[in-house]
Design a protein around this motif. Structure first.
Motif, PDB file in Angstrom:
ATOM      1  N   SER A 120       0.770  -1.179   0.067  1.00 38.82           N
ATOM      2  CA  SER A 120       0.033  -0.104  -0.040  1.00 38.82           C
ATOM      3  C   SER A 120       1.044   1.282  -0.111  1.00 38.82           C
ATOM      4  N   ARG A 121       1.980   1.357   0.746  1.00 33.57           N
ATOM      5  CA  ARG A 121       2.801   2.535   0.996  1.00 33.57           C
ATOM      6  C   ARG A 121       3.302   2.890  -0.541  1.00 33.57           C
ATOM      7  N   ILE A 122       3.838   1.640  -1.065  1.00 39.04           N
ATOM      8  CA  ILE A 122       4.638   1.703  -2.574  1.00 39.04           C
ATOM      9  C   ILE A 122       3.601   2.157  -3.492  1.00 39.04           C
ATOM     10  N   LEU A 123       2.433   1.624  -3.340  1.00 36.56           N
ATOM     11  CA  LEU A 123       1.241   1.984  -4.370  1.00 36.56           C
ATOM     12  C   LEU A 123       0.892   3.360  -4.563  1.00 36.56           C
ATOM     13  N   LYS A 124       0.728   4.047  -3.226  1.00 36.12           N
ATOM     14  CA  LYS A 124       0.087   5.144  -3.281  1.00 36.12           C
ATOM     15  C   LYS A 124       0.687   6.158  -3.717  1.00 36.12           C
ATOM     16  N   PRO A 125       1.958   6.482  -3.765  1.00 33.58           N
ATOM     17  CA  PRO A 125       2.650   7.560  -4.566  1.00 33.58           C
ATOM     18  C   PRO A 125       2.668   7.452  -6.005  1.00 33.58           C
TER      19      PRO A 125
END
Lengths: 305, 448
Positions: A120-125
């Motif tokens: 999720s942290r990678i996908l968000k940006p």
């Protein structure tokens, strides 16, 4: 300026390398997208217009009732009357292909994001980037990699429309009642079974809202896709801009609006309609001794496509 | 209840936060939970207990006391930071997820506070969920789920969706799902807390009934002390992550481990927790039915009461004799006590709650007799004892003169009568001695 980072140059070099190294891959991709588009286009173009109108009106009736059916009849007749029928069907094919592919990519990504915080942290940006980068910018590499035609339009549309599908899928799955998921674990279910039998069915309204948003964003991209020769309504809008043809621009634009409203109403009802279908479905299934869980799978599969 | 240990929890800690290990180490070294909040939140601290097979074990505490965290470590929904949990010898902590799933399928199931039913499935399919996960075939699991659905009183609702049911009924589905999966251990996480008080009571009674029928081991979490007292064979009281006392409801109530527990239990409805056996006293005025009227008279004189319980062979309660009757009897020269026994003492069972004792106590001028299922006299509960138990005044220490109904015939009269009739009762007195062991035993209340 003394210090200038040649970021643009790097990206250009990267695309160049990509073209050199992976051109066969992109050719295959192009063939697939083109084939899918042509196939769907054939479905919409070959029957007489009134078959399509009646079919969509019937869908509208099933989904929302006679009001939507009437709206479809009036709207599509108007498209026909301003001589945009062929363009509209072209555009519809492009939107459907792009949306289907976007959903196929975004729903699993959303599931991944919901399951792993890191994902999720990678996908968000990345999603932020995809969503806010001016859509025209995608067209340039898409043009280079896939050449002029409908395919760069489809690719740019997919990239642009991906984000809400991922986000709403993740949101939906994360929003599933924690206790119900715990119940799945407590009875010894595997994570996949929990996903299949608990998380996806319960997140379905949110996922469907995501699908709806994907389709709407796709439609908003068709005009831009028209610039790279994707044709359809977008082509006419771009042409009218070049010729300062107010009349043509309005007619093509209005057709886009009608398509958009019809598609929105049709897909928006998917999320809310589901429980009603299930309820009606669940009772006879017990009598027929059929497995409800199998039915669930079918429903999930049906609504995901 | 047997001696088999169903669930064993030893020195379990659960810490949330970044430096969990360090928090455990500092806690073990004697630091308090409050000092360590910067490092992590200790939800459960050094919990150890055993739950026997067939027992209802209640974990009670206010919100934030760590009870929900504790129960989630029992089936591995949460992994303990330190310590071990085993269910019938199978470790639940620190095992691969596949092995853990196996334990959950076969040994331990759970009922949730907000039911946690699958809203898109029918009642029957919800109940069959555990069996479905176990891989039981469709027909088989439908059949078994139907049995359980009938058992919890939901017959006719099988084809409804959970959303169409009331809260109480939804929790019955939750209970059915846990029962259907046929595990021995049932975890119940505040299972009745979301229900209306009346429904809650009904569910509690049904749970006790089911437990007696099926012999499940139940670990029940609640913040409601009355519920804990009603359900629990044993209760663990939790506060700030620690278990402060483990004991039977009576022990918790009458002998709280510290001020916290004492404060907690002061509001409890004692009449619904304490049992007749818990408050009864040895019956003092007891005579054997085969003893003569003179023996009865003497007993009543010694005890200064107007009546005495008459027991037969095996300490079976036969009835009551009153001093005036006996006196007349003795004066008339009758030797058979049985002809004047009145068969009207108020009796209760040893497991009856005090709340059921008020009526018999009010209607009888004698102490209420506590008898077991075979009619044997176990003890007696005078009205004063009943009141004292409710007020939590100790009655077991020291003699209480007003307990028995006061004598209605003057002592001198009785003594005089006994002296006058001394010659005729030797034979009967011997008989009295034969049974005196029984009578003594009853007086001491030494059996149950």
């Amino acid at each position: 300026m003394d210090i200038r980072i040649p970021l643009g140059q790097w990206v250009e070099d990267f695309v160049d390398v990509l073209t050199d190294v992976a051109q066969p891959f992109f050719d295959v991709l192009r063939a697939i997208f083109l084939g899918a588009h042509d196939l769907i286009n054939l479905v919409f173009q070959s029957p007489p217009f009134w078959v399509i109108i009646l079919a969509v009106a019937a869908l509208g009736f099933l989904a929302r009732g006679w009001k939507l059916a009437l709206g479809v009849l009036v709207g599509f007749t108007l498209i026909l009357a301003v001589d945009q029928w062929e363009n509209a069907m072209d555009t519809l094919s492009l939107v459907l292909v792009a949306s289907i592919i976007a959903v196929i990519i975004s729903v699993p990504l959303g599931i991944l994001g919901a399951r792993f915080d890191n994902a999720s942290r990678i996908l968000k940006p990345i999603l932020d980037f995809l969503q806010t980068m001016p859509a025209l910018v995608y067209l340039i590499p898409a043009l280079i990699l896939f050449r002029v035609g409908v395919v760069p339009g489809i690719v740019a549309t997919i990239v642009f429309a991906l984000a809400p599908g991922v986000r709403l899928t993740e949101l939906g799955i994360r929003g599933v009642d924690k206790e119900v998921v715990e119940a799945g674990h407590a009875f010894g279910s595997s994570p996949f079974r929990i996903l299949r039998q608990i998380q996806l069915p319960l997140a379905m309204p949110s996922i469907m809202a995501g699908v709806n948003q994907v389709i709407m964003l796709s439609l908003s991209m068709v005009v831009i896709a028209g610039m790279v020769g994707a044709g359809g309504l977008g082509g006419d809008v771009v042409a009218s801009l070049n010729r300062l043809d107010i009349g043509l621009g309005f007619e093509a634009g209005l057709s886009v609006v009608i398509l958009a409203i019809v598609l929105d109403r049709l897909t928006a009802s998917l999320g809310t309609r589901k429980p009603r279908v299930k309820k009606a479905d669940a009772v006879p299934s017990v009598n027929a001794e059929a497995s409800v869980s199998q039915k669930d799978e079918q429903l999930v599969a049906a609504s995901a496509s | 209840m047997s001696d088999t240990v169903a669930v064993e929890v030893s020195n379990v800690y659960k810490v949330f936060g970044k430096k969990q290990r360090e928090v455990v180490k500092r806690l073990q070294a004697g630091a308090s939970r409050g000092e360590l909040t910067a490092l992590g939140t200790a939800a459960v601290i050094d919990a150890s207990f055993e739950v026997k097979k067939g027992e209802i074990f209640v974990v009670m505490g206010l919100s934030g006391s760590g009870k929900s965290t504790l129960i989630r470590m029992l089936n591995g929904l949460l992994e303990p930071t330190a310590g071990n949990v085993t269910v019938y010898g199978s470790p639940v902590s620190g095992v691969p997820s596949k092995q853990l799933r196996e334990v959950r399928r076969t040994k331990i199931s759970m009922v949730f506070q907000h039911f946690a039913l699958l809203p898109h499935r029918t009642v029957l399919d919800n109940a069959a969920y555990g069996l479905e996960v176990q891989g039981v075939s469709l027909d088989e699991r439908r059949k078994r789920a139907q049995d359980v659905v009938d058992r919890v009183g939901l017959s006719g609702w099988e084809d409804k969706l959970p959303g169409e049911l009331s809260g109480g009924m939804q929790q019955r589905v939750g209970l059915a799902r846990a029962l259907a999966s046929d595990t021995d251990v049932l975890l119940m996480d505040e299972a009745f807390s979301a229900l209306d008080p009346l429904i809650r009571r009904e569910m509690q009674e049904q749970l006790v009934e089911l437990q007696q029928e099926l012999g499940k081991t139940i670990i029940f979490i609640t913040h409601d002390l009355n519920e804990a007292m009603f359900l629990g064979d044993r209760i663990a009281v939790m506060r700030d992550g620690r278990i402060v006392q483990v004991g039977t409801p009576d022990e918790i109530l009458t002998d709280p481990a510290n001020d916290y527990v004492a404060q907690f239990v002061q509001d409890v409805d004692r009449a619904r927790v304490l049992t007749a056996a818990g408050v009864m006293e040895p019956a003092r005025a007891v005579v054997s039915g085969s003893a003569g009227p003179r023996a009865a008279l003497r007993t009543m004189r010694d005890m200064q009461t107007s009546a005495a319980f008459v027991v037969g062979n095996g300490r079976k309660l036969l009835g009551v004799v009153h001093d005036r009757d006996v006196l007349k009897h003795v004066k008339a020269g009758n030797r058979d006590l049985m002809t004047i026994v009145r068969n009207d003492p108020a009796t209760v069972g040893p497991d009856q709650y005090l709340v059921d004792l008020f009526e018999p106590a009010a209607e009888s001028h004698l102490p209420v007799a506590v008898v077991d299922e075979r009619g044997r006299l176990l003890g007696a509960i005078p009205r004063v004892t009943l009141l004292a138990a409710l007020a939590n005044v100790p009655t077991t220490t020291g003699e209480n003169q007003v307990i028995e109904t006061p004598a209605t015939v003057a002592v001198e009269v009785i003594t005089q009568t006994l002296r006058e009739t001394a010659g005729m009762t030797d034979e009967v007195d011997t008989k009295t001695r034969v049974h005196s062991d029984d009578v003594e035993a009853v007086r001491e209340g030494s059996f149950n």
